[in-house]
Motif scaffolding. Structure first.
Motif, PDB file in Angstrom:
ATOM      1  N   GLU A  33       2.707  50.123  21.778  1.00 48.16           N
ATOM      2  CA  GLU A  33       3.571  50.179  20.600  1.00 48.16           C
ATOM      3  C   GLU A  33       4.304  48.856  20.399  1.00 48.16           C
ATOM      4  N   ARG A  34       4.798  48.277  21.486  1.00 50.47           N
ATOM      5  CA  ARG A  34       5.492  46.987  21.377  1.00 50.47           C
ATOM      6  C   ARG A  34       4.540  45.882  20.939  1.00 50.47           C
ATOM      7  N   ALA A  35       3.323  45.915  21.480  1.00 49.90           N
ATOM      8  CA  ALA A  35       2.352  44.890  21.107  1.00 49.90           C
ATOM      9  C   ALA A  35       1.984  44.990  19.631  1.00 49.90           C
ATOM     10  N   LEU A  36       1.832  46.208  19.124  1.00 53.08           N
ATOM     11  CA  LEU A  36       1.528  46.396  17.710  1.00 53.08           C
ATOM     12  C   LEU A  36       2.665  45.881  16.831  1.00 53.08           C
ATOM     13  N   ALA A  37       3.906  46.147  17.244  1.00 54.33           N
ATOM     14  CA  ALA A  37       5.061  45.742  16.440  1.00 54.33           C
ATOM     15  C   ALA A  37       5.177  44.227  16.333  1.00 54.33           C
ATOM     16  N   ASP A  38       4.821  43.494  17.398  1.00 54.56           N
ATOM     17  CA  ASP A  38       5.010  42.038  17.408  1.00 54.56           C
ATOM     18  C   ASP A  38       3.700  41.270  17.484  1.00 54.56           C
ATOM     19  N   HIS A  39       2.598  41.922  17.131  1.00 52.99           N
ATOM     20  CA  HIS A  39       1.311  41.228  17.164  1.00 52.99           C
ATOM     21  C   HIS A  39       1.306  40.011  16.236  1.00 52.99           C
ATOM     22  N   GLU A  40       1.883  40.164  15.035  1.00 49.86           N
ATOM     23  CA  GLU A  40       1.887  39.045  14.090  1.00 49.86           C
ATOM     24  C   GLU A  40       2.695  37.867  14.638  1.00 49.86           C
ATOM     25  N   PHE A  44      10.455  34.574  12.138  1.00 45.55           N
ATOM     26  CA  PHE A  44       9.760  35.785  12.584  1.00 45.55           C
ATOM     27  C   PHE A  44       8.924  36.376  11.453  1.00 45.55           C
ATOM     28  N   ILE A  45       7.752  36.886  11.814  1.00 47.83           N
ATOM     29  CA  ILE A  45       6.889  37.581  10.878  1.00 47.83           C
ATOM     30  C   ILE A  45       6.898  39.061  11.236  1.00 47.83           C
ATOM     31  N   GLY A  46       7.276  39.903  10.280  1.00 53.13           N
ATOM     32  CA  GLY A  46       7.301  41.333  10.555  1.00 53.13           C
ATOM     33  C   GLY A  46       8.504  41.783  11.347  1.00 53.13           C
ATOM     34  N   GLY A  47       9.546  40.966  11.370  1.00 48.97           N
ATOM     35  CA  GLY A  47      10.752  41.344  12.095  1.00 48.97           C
ATOM     36  C   GLY A  47      10.678  40.970  13.557  1.00 48.97           C
ATOM     37  N   CYS A  48      11.687  41.391  14.304  1.00 46.36           N
ATOM     38  CA  CYS A  48      11.743  41.054  15.722  1.00 46.36           C
ATOM     39  C   CYS A  48      12.679  42.015  16.436  1.00 46.36           C
ATOM     40  N   SER A  49      12.646  41.981  17.745  1.00 43.35           N
ATOM     41  CA  SER A  49      13.556  42.788  18.550  1.00 43.35           C
ATOM     42  C   SER A  49      14.914  42.115  18.618  1.00 43.35           C
ATOM     43  N   LEU A  50      15.908  42.855  19.087  1.00 45.51           N
ATOM     44  CA  LEU A  50      17.238  42.276  19.259  1.00 45.51           C
ATOM     45  C   LEU A  50      17.202  41.127  20.257  1.00 45.51           C
ATOM     46  N   SER A  98      23.487  42.821   3.536  1.00 43.39           N
ATOM     47  CA  SER A  98      22.158  43.220   3.063  1.00 43.39           C
ATOM     48  C   SER A  98      21.115  42.120   3.181  1.00 43.39           C
ATOM     49  N   LEU A  99      21.345  41.154   4.067  1.00 45.65           N
ATOM     50  CA  LEU A  99      20.366  40.092   4.263  1.00 45.65           C
ATOM     51  C   LEU A  99      19.316  40.481   5.297  1.00 45.65           C
ATOM     52  N   ILE A 100      19.654  41.388   6.190  1.00 41.92           N
ATOM     53  CA  ILE A 100      18.686  41.891   7.158  1.00 41.92           C
ATOM     54  C   ILE A 100      18.821  43.401   7.244  1.00 41.92           C
ATOM     55  N   LYS A 101      17.847  44.029   7.867  1.00 42.05           N
ATOM     56  CA  LYS A 101      17.922  45.455   8.166  1.00 42.05           C
ATOM     57  C   LYS A 101      17.819  45.625   9.673  1.00 42.05           C
ATOM     58  N   LEU A 102      18.702  46.416  10.232  1.00 40.64           N
ATOM     59  CA  LEU A 102      18.737  46.659  11.671  1.00 40.64           C
ATOM     60  C   LEU A 102      18.553  48.143  11.902  1.00 40.64           C
ATOM     61  N   GLN A 103      17.393  48.505  12.449  1.00 44.25           N
ATOM     62  CA  GLN A 103      17.082  49.906  12.658  1.00 44.25           C
ATOM     63  C   GLN A 103      16.239  50.056  13.911  1.00 44.25           C
ATOM     64  N   ASP A 104      16.616  51.036  14.743  1.00 45.42           N
ATOM     65  CA  ASP A 104      15.897  51.301  15.997  1.00 45.42           C
ATOM     66  C   ASP A 104      15.767  50.031  16.833  1.00 45.42           C
ATOM     67  N   GLU A 105      16.863  49.272  16.906  1.00 39.20           N
ATOM     68  CA  GLU A 105      16.924  48.048  17.708  1.00 39.20           C
ATOM     69  C   GLU A 105      15.868  47.027  17.292  1.00 39.20           C
ATOM     70  N   ARG A 106      15.526  47.034  16.012  1.00 42.90           N
ATOM     71  CA  ARG A 106      14.593  46.047  15.471  1.00 42.90           C
ATOM     72  C   ARG A 106      15.144  45.486  14.174  1.00 42.90           C
ATOM     73  N   ILE A 107      14.983  44.197  13.996  1.00 41.08           N
ATOM     74  CA  ILE A 107      15.516  43.490  12.832  1.00 41.08           C
ATOM     75  C   ILE A 107      14.367  43.162  11.889  1.00 41.08           C
ATOM     76  N   THR A 108      14.553  43.466  10.620  1.00 41.08           N
ATOM     77  CA  THR A 108      13.557  43.114   9.614  1.00 41.08           C
ATOM     78  C   THR A 108      14.257  42.476   8.418  1.00 41.08           C
ATOM     79  N   LEU A 109      13.523  41.636   7.695  1.00 40.71           N
ATOM     80  CA  LEU A 109      14.002  41.002   6.477  1.00 40.71           C
ATOM     81  C   LEU A 109      13.013  41.301   5.357  1.00 40.71           C
ATOM     82  N   LEU A 110      13.517  41.507   4.169  1.00 39.94           N
ATOM     83  CA  LEU A 110      12.629  41.529   3.016  1.00 39.94           C
ATOM     84  C   LEU A 110      11.909  40.191   2.961  1.00 39.94           C
TER      85      LEU A 110
END
Length: 647
Positions: free
Chosen positions: A483-490, A395-401, A422-434
């Motif tokens: 908003e969803r399209a912007l979050a997962d456009h990448e 995933f690029i830019g994180g992903c939804s649950l 601390s390998l991922i971040k889970l916030q507002d039902e979205r997963i992101t990685l450094l």
């Protein structure tokens, strides 16, 4: 009380003395600390330099008792003295601060605000001050450093401190999700909340906006889009009051760039006696203790845990991300056990212990340092957790649950574990990685041989997602779907470009067809033109979707006033609709062709195509077509047709 012996005056003889006192052979001592007999022999004869972290973590417990603190201090000091003969002095650059003058603020112009960090910055006060001084005289500053060394966090702190200095604020642009250098302007466009008009390129929209701004633009994670650095210099040339602060692993290599290397956090000096007050002031130990305390508020730095924690800071090279990962493991392991396990693992694999030295190394070596810290954490996951973590790297830019479950097979309990480590971040039902962690995960996915299958699953998921976006942007929840399209456009772009690269025509055309309206709404006409054209260049058996994508491409051409190309697309789409026997689609294409002809001033063809549109689908409501005929009649001053409109 037994009197402690005095050690010989150099490290090698001192080590030999302690080994013999413990009645150990070189082989036996080597087995205890993970060294070979030859390595022990070289340490004793002075042909090998001791590693302070290994001495503190492994040799001290093997050779000395708990109540022999003076001997511990003597041995570490001797080891430090031996290494000191190899230290090369480094040059320090001194910077003179300058006052940055503010031009007159234009009240009506938007003032940008950078994100607010959640935690205070530890141990970087001097760096923040130096960068602010440098920005007073330079217009393009690049903070250089290894992955995980804290470039982004430092840039955020500088952005926060510089906010009052710049009349129109500070805009923070993360480029971590940008895959192609050509997409850099789109990331800036989004951060600045700009929407180009139909005849305006993205580059021109940004240039026009920046031209009158006194703004600091922070561009984070530039190392993978170096070919896009030409955009930076172009913006600086057209905007005299613009300044850029970039972060990268490597220099941008453009004219006017001021490079600013960022080193690791300062660590304690093991060659000196363990001093609680002195060592606790070292930035690396401060950060480590702060992160331990976040998980265990009762934690206290004491004389008992001081040496192993200080050793751990040095073993992890003072890299903030590595320290963050280590702090998580300290919830389960005592500090001395943790550091011994880390150094033992390194002695049995990669990298070698020499990378623990506190000397300047190139980027590749620092990358191995961080990779070792990440691998050390990942290897302690269960097999299912390791597989899920590796697949999350797609995933690029994180992903939804939901995406994590469908693509990475990451069940909720696995995600909870990955977040805890601390390998991922889970916030507002979205997963992101450094990004450093995501890159490592992707490398593991590639090495496992499962990359191709994961890419196909990822593409299938975002094909369906893109179709939902298209439908959603035409429904009652347009703001939600935008908003969803912007979050997962990448992620959609990654899926589309994978399909293009692998000649998956049906997938590529479906995604491009589903996204064209989103691109149109966001003013991304150039991107839409590029990707729709590329997708339509592939073969597909789904002629209905191809006809729909041709309609999208025709709409993009129409927005760009390329009427001939727009009609060409419509003609091909019309042929496909007729072959499919799609009366409703045929009527729609003819109606759109009529509108194009009307905009060209070709009223004759416009009226003819509207008549054909009405005849093509007798079941459809012809009101809109008749309305357009009336508008054309008014333009033609053919008022006799007006009564027909009411019939």
């Amino acid at each position: 009380m037994t009197k402690l012996p005095t050690l010989p005056a150099s490290f090698g003889p001192a080590l030999r003395f302690l080994r013999k006192r413990a009645h150990l052979t070189q082989d036996e001592l080597g087995r205890r600390v993970g060294y070979s007999r030859e390595q022990i022999a070289r340490l004793e004869n002075g042909s090998r330099f001791p590693d302070l972290t290994v001495v503190a973590a492994l040799f001290v417990p093997a050779l000395l008792m708990e109540d022999e603190t003076p001997l511990v201090e003597q041995l570490l000091k001797l080891a430090g003295n031996t290494r000191a003969t190899q230290v090369t002095p480094t040059r320090t650059r001194h910077m003179r601060g300058q006052q940055i003058s503010n031009p007159i603020v234009t009240p009506r112009l938007r003032v940008h605000t950078p994100p607010t960090p959640l935690l205070p910055l530890i141990g970087r006060e001097a760096e923040v001050s130096a960068l602010l001084d440098l920005l007073a005289s330079e217009r393009l500053v690049t903070v250089l450093g290894a992955p995980g060394i804290g470039k982004t966090r430092l840039a955020l702190e500088v952005a926060r401190a510089a906010r009052p200095i710049f009349a129109h604020g500070v805009a923070f642009v993360s480029l971590v999700d940008v895959v192609n250098p050509a997409d850099v302007p789109y990331a800036v466009l989004r951060t600045l909340s700009l929407t180009p008009v139909a005849h305006q390129s993205v580059d021109d929209a940004i240039a026009d906006y920046l031209a009158t701004r006194h703004l600091l633009l922070v561009l984070d994670n530039c190392e993978h889009i170096l070919d896009g650095a030409s955009f930076f210099t172009a913006w600086l040339e057209c905007a005299p009051h613009l300044k850029l602060l970039c972060t990268s692993r490597v220099p941008l290599d453009v004219y006017g760039e001021q490079e600013w290397p960022l080193g690791p956090l300062g660590t304690p000096d093991l060659a000196q006696p363990p001093d609680l007050e002195v060592w606790r002031s070292r930035p690396a130990l401060q950060l480590l203790c702060a992160r331990i305390r976040a998980a265990d508020p009762a934690f206290t730095l004491t004389q008992a845990n001081l040496l192993p924690l200080a050793t751990l800071c040095i073993a992890l090279d003072g890299l903030p991300l590595a320290l963050e990962l280590a702090a998580v493991r300290l919830r389960d392991l005592a500090p001395d056990v943790l550091v011994q396990q880390l150094l033992t693992l390194r002695s049995n694999g990669q990298p070698a212990s020499t990378w623990l030295q506190q000397t300047r190394r190139n980027v590749a070596e620092r990358h191995r340092t961080l990779q070792a810290a990440i691998a050390w954490s990942v290897k302690r996951l269960t097999p299912a957790e390791q597989i899920a973590f590796a697949r999350l790297g797609i995933f690029i830019g994180g992903c939804s649950l939901d995406a994590a479950l469908q693509v990475a097979a990451a069940e909720p309990e696995i995600l909870v574990c990955l977040e805890r480590t601390s390998l991922i971040k889970l916030q507002d039902e979205r997963i992101t990685l450094l990004e450093t962690l995501r890159t490592y995960a992707f490398e593991q996915l590639t090495a496992s041989g499962n990359l191709a299958d994961c890419q196909a699953t990822h593409a299938a998921y975002y094909t369906a997602f893109a179709q939902d976006v298209f439908n959603g942007l035409q429904g009652e929840q347009q703001a939600f779907w935008m908003e969803r399209a912007l979050a997962d456009h990448e992620n959609c772009l990654v899926a589309l470009r994978w399909a293009l690269a692998n000649k998956r025509g049906e997938t590529a055309i479906t995604i491009a067809d589903s996204l064209w309206w989103f691109w149109y709404r966001r003013g991304l006409f150039t991107l839409a033109l590029e990707l729709l054209t590329a997708a339509l260049g592939l073969a597909t058996s789904d002629q209905s979707t191809r006809a729909s994508a041709l309609n999208g491409l025709a709409s993009i051409y129409l927005a760009l006033d390329d009427y001939t190309a727009s009609l060409d697309c419509h003609r091909e789409g019309l042929s496909l609709r007729r072959q499919l026997g799609d009366h409703r689609g045929t009527a729609t294409v003819l109606h759109n062709m009529a509108l194009t002809a009307y905009m060209m001033g070709d009223y004759t063809h416009a009226l003819a195509w509207l008549d054909e549109s009405i005849a093509a689908d007798p079941t459809a409501d012809p009101m809109q077509a008749w309305a357009h005929k009336g508008i054309i009649a008014l333009h033609m001053l053919d008022l006799e047709q007006r009564p027909v409109l009411g019939s």
